[in-house]
Scaffold this active site. Structure first.
Site, PDB file in Angstrom:
ATOM      1  N   HIS A 113      41.193  42.397  39.124  1.00 49.33           N
ATOM      2  CA  HIS A 113      40.934  41.514  40.259  1.00 49.33           C
ATOM      3  C   HIS A 113      39.812  40.528  39.969  1.00 49.33           C
ATOM      4  O   HIS A 113      39.826  39.403  40.445  1.00 49.33           O
ATOM      5  CB  HIS A 113      40.602  42.349  41.496  1.00 49.33           C
ATOM      6  CG  HIS A 113      40.703  41.583  42.779  1.00 49.33           C
ATOM      7  ND1 HIS A 113      41.861  40.965  43.184  1.00 49.33           N
ATOM      8  CD2 HIS A 113      39.788  41.321  43.743  1.00 49.33           C
ATOM      9  CE1 HIS A 113      41.659  40.358  44.341  1.00 49.33           C
ATOM     10  NE2 HIS A 113      40.405  40.553  44.696  1.00 49.33           N
TER      11      HIS A 113
ATOM     12  N   SER B 206      40.511  35.860  45.965  1.00 52.78           N
ATOM     13  CA  SER B 206      41.030  36.945  46.770  1.00 52.78           C
ATOM     14  C   SER B 206      41.384  36.450  48.174  1.00 52.78           C
ATOM     15  O   SER B 206      42.259  35.607  48.334  1.00 52.78           O
ATOM     16  CB  SER B 206      40.023  38.093  46.795  1.00 52.78           C
ATOM     17  OG  SER B 206      40.601  39.254  47.286  1.00 52.78           O
TER      18      SER B 206
ATOM     19  N   ASP C 104      45.985  43.069  37.879  1.00 52.47           N
ATOM     20  CA  ASP C 104      45.170  43.194  39.097  1.00 52.47           C
ATOM     21  C   ASP C 104      45.463  44.536  39.760  1.00 52.47           C
ATOM     22  O   ASP C 104      46.599  44.843  40.094  1.00 52.47           O
ATOM     23  CB  ASP C 104      45.515  42.042  40.047  1.00 52.47           C
ATOM     24  CG  ASP C 104      44.542  41.910  41.199  1.00 52.47           C
ATOM     25  OD1 ASP C 104      43.914  42.919  41.572  1.00 52.47           O
ATOM     26  OD2 ASP C 104      44.404  40.793  41.730  1.00 52.47           O
TER      27      ASP C 104
END
Length: 954
Positions: A809, A702, A775
């Site tokens: 994610h 991330s 995601d």
């Protein structure tokens, strides 16, 4: 049950292991149009992976497997989640699935208003479930396993306020069923024949008295609305003079079909269900986002969503009405009628009543917060928020109770009537102040509030801990007050690492008494009080060689072990770790946790993996504090970077990457600061005698992935990088990211400078990009990885792109996790462990020739204008297993449903390991400097056209 006060519970409970699974946001969910369950892999032109695809776990699959010993670690059963019953007489042990199969993760679902919905079950999408319940009596340690139907999948169980029952929702295939367990007999049974709905919130909550539950029944009034097969017209949206600076939310409503589907699946019928299964409807079906009974059980506070819906924000910013219903479902008070909140300023709040709740300790009094600055943190006002209240029967006018200078962050009511701990947050200083207010003091007027705590929000060393709470018979939770004192449980951060503690704080004088603190080579952390008084508590005890288990500890020091959870991977007991402290070139102190493989020999130089996640600070002192737990047990699992220990690498975990400066402009030097931090980390590992400077890789998830790509673009410190689920073009997140407060148009140079996409031609080290194909995190669209890969492909770089079907994610399918590990091991083995020495020497020479920047005035620009781009906090997704997954700060609001796996903290932090012994004298290293390396060389070509200077950049 006692515990940590709700406003502060998340961090400590995750650390203690009590609610690590339960507090999480929903796990990643598959898309109805997801591609077949095979990872999409786009390799670099120079790498042939054809033979590696023969290693797949099934003939028709291209999923790869890491070595067998790693597969065994991934498949090791997870440690059960533990929960103390109110009253402290019993302990619940909840077992959950390790990893679901790809067939589960890729099941169809609907994307509606920021929620992923399982249409078949009329519920939120679940990919991980609890499977077993055991109840342990604390006084004698005896355990009973609850008898459940074979193959049961259930949401997280919840104790009744009296601690005599557990309630949970069970997957019945076509919907969620409501079940209860008698804690005395460990017998489970279903209540009623209806299904419950958890799309907008928890499917049930206990009523005061513990004899009934307030339930959201799923709608059964007709078939699922059909989607139009032929468009009836275009989708049209207008804007005119409206300033709506929203994050790039995903899974939003897009058309009239979506609106109908959202109303159908999110709609529910409130009902009160007794323990014998009798259901009494409380209201008409509707979009009930929240429902909470008053402490006396006579009223229910209800928040309902209403049209018009928005196509630009998720459901939790939709228009809504907040009302109070009586026992006959009559509306006795309308608290607020709020429009859609699509114009909230960056870091602002909604106008009108927010955080509406019942005040504990009184029969039925509403309390809420209102902004006095129109929700805009940039407005200059004397007070930002005020707290209002309104008591039943709600005939008079609401009363203002207090005002705060800065933004109100929490109200924590104590067990003393009218006493509340009020915390406010100064965003400019990143400062928190906690005061105690006596709102209902005898004699009429409230007493003058007293300051309890006043400190930097980032000052870990000065953290006083969080107040311990207890459950009351009416279902509310309050901060325990015992003889005029409250209890504070904290991590005990120190230069030596965490030393958790439990304190007693006398409110009248501010005097503290330390009841216990973890000592020696163990890590002992308070979890909860047990028994009728506060002289005994449940602690989570572990060490570098002993897995965590729960013990009862008396105030005098006597201990008794309750649980006997085994070591999930005894073959890795020899893993060693130590805190590595160092400083970067501008003097900011840094640290990280250095892990060494089980068979490490002193003086041996290993390839090094650095895992990091940038965080923002106002000053170097707090940025330099040690945030590590070197005496905890090291649990490997998932896609944790610590898995590289099994492959002969050293790992520097949570290497500090502070971005220090004014909150408004600190990202103007983001790139410079992460380069300084990275070079200091490498120098320290080399100086310790464990790392080979020519064999260092960096990885992150991330915002950590964003960091990793930037480090390749702006330095030659690393041989390769792995970037997972990141965002690489910040012009696609134009209204802020992470802690950036400026828009793209206010700081264009910064947005461009920190976007690795704009420096793709400078990334001349190999980069592995991994991304979940669906995601759902704000800002980290899969397109971000695809476009960076295309840019590197077009500029001659070396990269590999792996898109994981059905993954969001964070990555949860067993096949996905194993594939990511196999890809990661192969990438670093090829480009780091077995890197070409000549190429590494060439890069080092280039780096050494660079101009050293002056920290006093900022790093000198390389061959292009200085980069000014802020960072986005992209975290979320999974239980705090050592998975290495992280998420975005401004992700969609997680459903409060306690049964779902717990959200991951803003940055992924694999569990620490055994402290390493003092490293041997560093082995001589091949003529490379062991102090601070010069700034990266301007060896990479500048962009064809410099970005315009930011008008707001200092």
């Amino acid at each position: 049950m006692s515990g940590i006060c709700v406003g502060h519970a998340r961090r400590l409970l995750l650390a203690s292991g009590l609610l690590a699974l339960a507090c999480s946001s929903p796990p990643p969910n598959p898309s109805p149009d997801a591609s077949p369950a095979t990872p999409v892999v786009v390799p670099a032109p120079a790498i042939d992976h054809g033979s590696e695809r023969d290693e797949a776990d099934a003939p028709a699959s291209t999923y790869r497997l890491p070595p067998t010993d790693v597969v065994d670690i991934v498949d090791a059963p997870p440690t059960p989640v533990v929960s103390v019953a109110p009253g402290g007489a019993r302990l619940g042990q909840f077992t959950y699935e390790a990893l679901p199969g790809i067939d589960v993760v890729t099941r169809p679902f609907e994307r509606l208003a920021g929620i992923r919905v399982d249409a078949q079950r009329h519920a939120r999408r679940h990919t991980r479930w609890y499977t077993k319940i055991a109840i342990q009596t604390i006084v004698d340690g005896k355990t009973k396993e609850v008898e459940l139907p074979t193959g049961t999948h259930l949401t997280r169980p919840h104790w009744s306020p009296d601690g005599k029952h557990l309630a949970f929702a069970r997957d019945g295939g076509q919907g969620l069923e409501l079940w209860v367990v008698d804690a005395e007999t460990a017998q489970a049974r279903r209540l009623g024949s209806f299904h419950v709905n958890d799309v907008l919130d928890a499917p049930f909550t206990w009523m005061p008295g513990s004899q009934a539950l307030l339930v959201r029944q799923a709608r059964s009034d007709g078939p699922v609305p059909a989607r139009s097969t032929v468009p009836t017209g275009p989708v049209v949206e207008d804007t005119s003079g409206k300033v709506a600076q929203n994050r790039t939310y995903q899974d939003l409503l897009t058309n009239a079909d979506d609106e109908r589907m959202f109303e159908h699946f999110a709609g529910s019928q409130l009902a009160i269900v007794s323990l014998d299964g009798e259901a009494s409807p409380l209201s008409e079906p509707g979009l009930v986002e929240a429902a909470d009974p008053s402490p006396d059980g006579k009223y229910v506070l209800v928040e309902r969503l209403q049209r018009p819906f928005s196509y630009t924000v998720p459901y939790y910013r939709f228009a809504r009405v907040i009302e109070v219903l009586d026992a006959k479902a009559k509306v006795v008070r309308r608290v607020a009628d709020l429009p859609v909140a699509d114009e909230i300023p960056i870091e602002g709040v909604r106008t009108g009543p927010r955080q509406v709740h019942w005040q504990p300790g009184v029969p039925a009094t509403l309390v809420w917060t209102e902004a006095l600055d129109e929700g805009d943190p940039r407005k200059e006002v004397e007070h930002r928020d005020r707290v209002m209240s309104h008591a039943a029967p709600f005939a008079d006018t609401p009363e203002e109770r207090l005002r705060v200078q800065h933004r109100l962050s929490s109200l924590d009511w104590t067990s003393s009537a009218g006493q509340v701990l009020v915390e406010e947050y100064d965003r400019d200083r990143r400062w928190v102040t906690t005061r105690i207010h006596e709102l209902d003091a005898k004699g009429g007027a409230p007493t003058e509030p007293r300051v309890l705590f006043d400190r930097s929000a980032r000052d870990a060393y000065a953290d006083p801990g969080v107040p311990v709470t207890e459950a009351r018979p009416d279902g509310t939770h309050v901060v325990i007050v015992d003889g005029g004192s409250i209890f504070l449980a904290g991590d005990g951060a120190s230069p030596d690492g965490d030393r958790p503690f439990l304190d007693r704080l006398e409110l009248a004088t501010g005097t503290k008494q330390r009841l216990f603190q973890s000592e020696g080579d163990e890590h002992v952390q308070f979890s909860d009080f047990v028994g009728p008084d506060h002289s005994a508590w449940l602690v989570r005890r572990e060490s570098a060689t002993e897995p965590p288990n729960f013990h009862v500890q008396q105030e005098g020091g006597a201990q008794r072990q309750l649980t006997t959870f085994p070591d999930p991977h005894p073959q890795l007991t020899g893993i060693r770790k130590q805190i590595l402290s160092y400083a970067r070139r501008d003097g900011v102190p840094l640290s990280g946790t250095l892990y060494l493989p089980p068979n490490y020999e002193e003086g041996q130089r290993l390839p090094l993996v650095i895992w990091a996640y940038p965080l923002e600070y106002n000053d170097g002192d707090t940025a330099g504090q040690v945030r590590a737990a070197p005496r905890t047990f090291t649990r490997l699992g998932g896609t944790s970077p610590l898995m590289f220990l099994t492959q002969g690498y050293a790992v520097l975990d949570d290497a500090a990457m502070p971005v220090v400066g004014d909150p408004e402009t600190m990202n103007d030097t983001f790139v410079d600061q992460i380069v300084w931090s990275a070079e200091a980390a490498i120098d320290a590992a080399v100086k310790a005698g464990v790392a080979d400077r020519d064999r260092v890789g960096v990885m992150g998830h991330s915002y950590g992935a964003f960091m990793a790509a930037n480090l390749l673009a702006h330095s030659d410190l690393f041989q390769a990088a792995i970037a997972r689920s990141g965002a690489y073009n910040r012009t696609l997140t134009p209204f802020g990211f992470q802690s950036e407060r400026r828009t793209l148009w206010e700081a264009p140079q910064t947005y461009v400078t920190v976007s690795p996409l704009f420096s793709a031609n400078r990334i001349d080290e190999p980069l592995l990009l991994v991304h979940g194909e669906i995601d759902d995190n704000s800002g980290t669209f899969p397109l971000q990885s695809q476009r960076l890969f295309h840019a590197m492909q077009g500029t001659g770089g070396t990269a590999r792109l792996v898109l994981l079907p059905g993954e969001s994610h964070g990555y949860v399918a067993r096949e996905s996790v194993l594939h990511v590990l196999a890809e990661s091991f192969e990438w670093f083995d090829r480009h780091v462990k077995n890197a070409d020495p000549a190429a590494a020497a060439s890069a080092a020479t280039s780096s050494a020739a660079a101009t050293v920047a002056d920290p006093a005035r900022g790093v000198e620009p390389k061959t292009e204008p200085k980069k000014d781009e802020p960072a986005a906090n992209e975290d979320g997704g999974l239980p705090r297993e050592p998975s290495g997954n992280a998420g975005e700060k401004d992700r969609a609001k997680p459903a409060p449903e306690p049964a779902k796996p717990a959200p991951e903290p803003a940055k992924p932090a694999p569990e620490p390991a055994k402290p390493a012994s003092e490293p041997a004298k560093p082995a001589p290293e091949s003529a490379k400097p062991e102090s601070v390396k010069p700034a990266p060389a301007p060896a990479k070509p500048a962009p064809a056209k410099p970005a315009p200077a930011s008008p707001s950049a200092g």
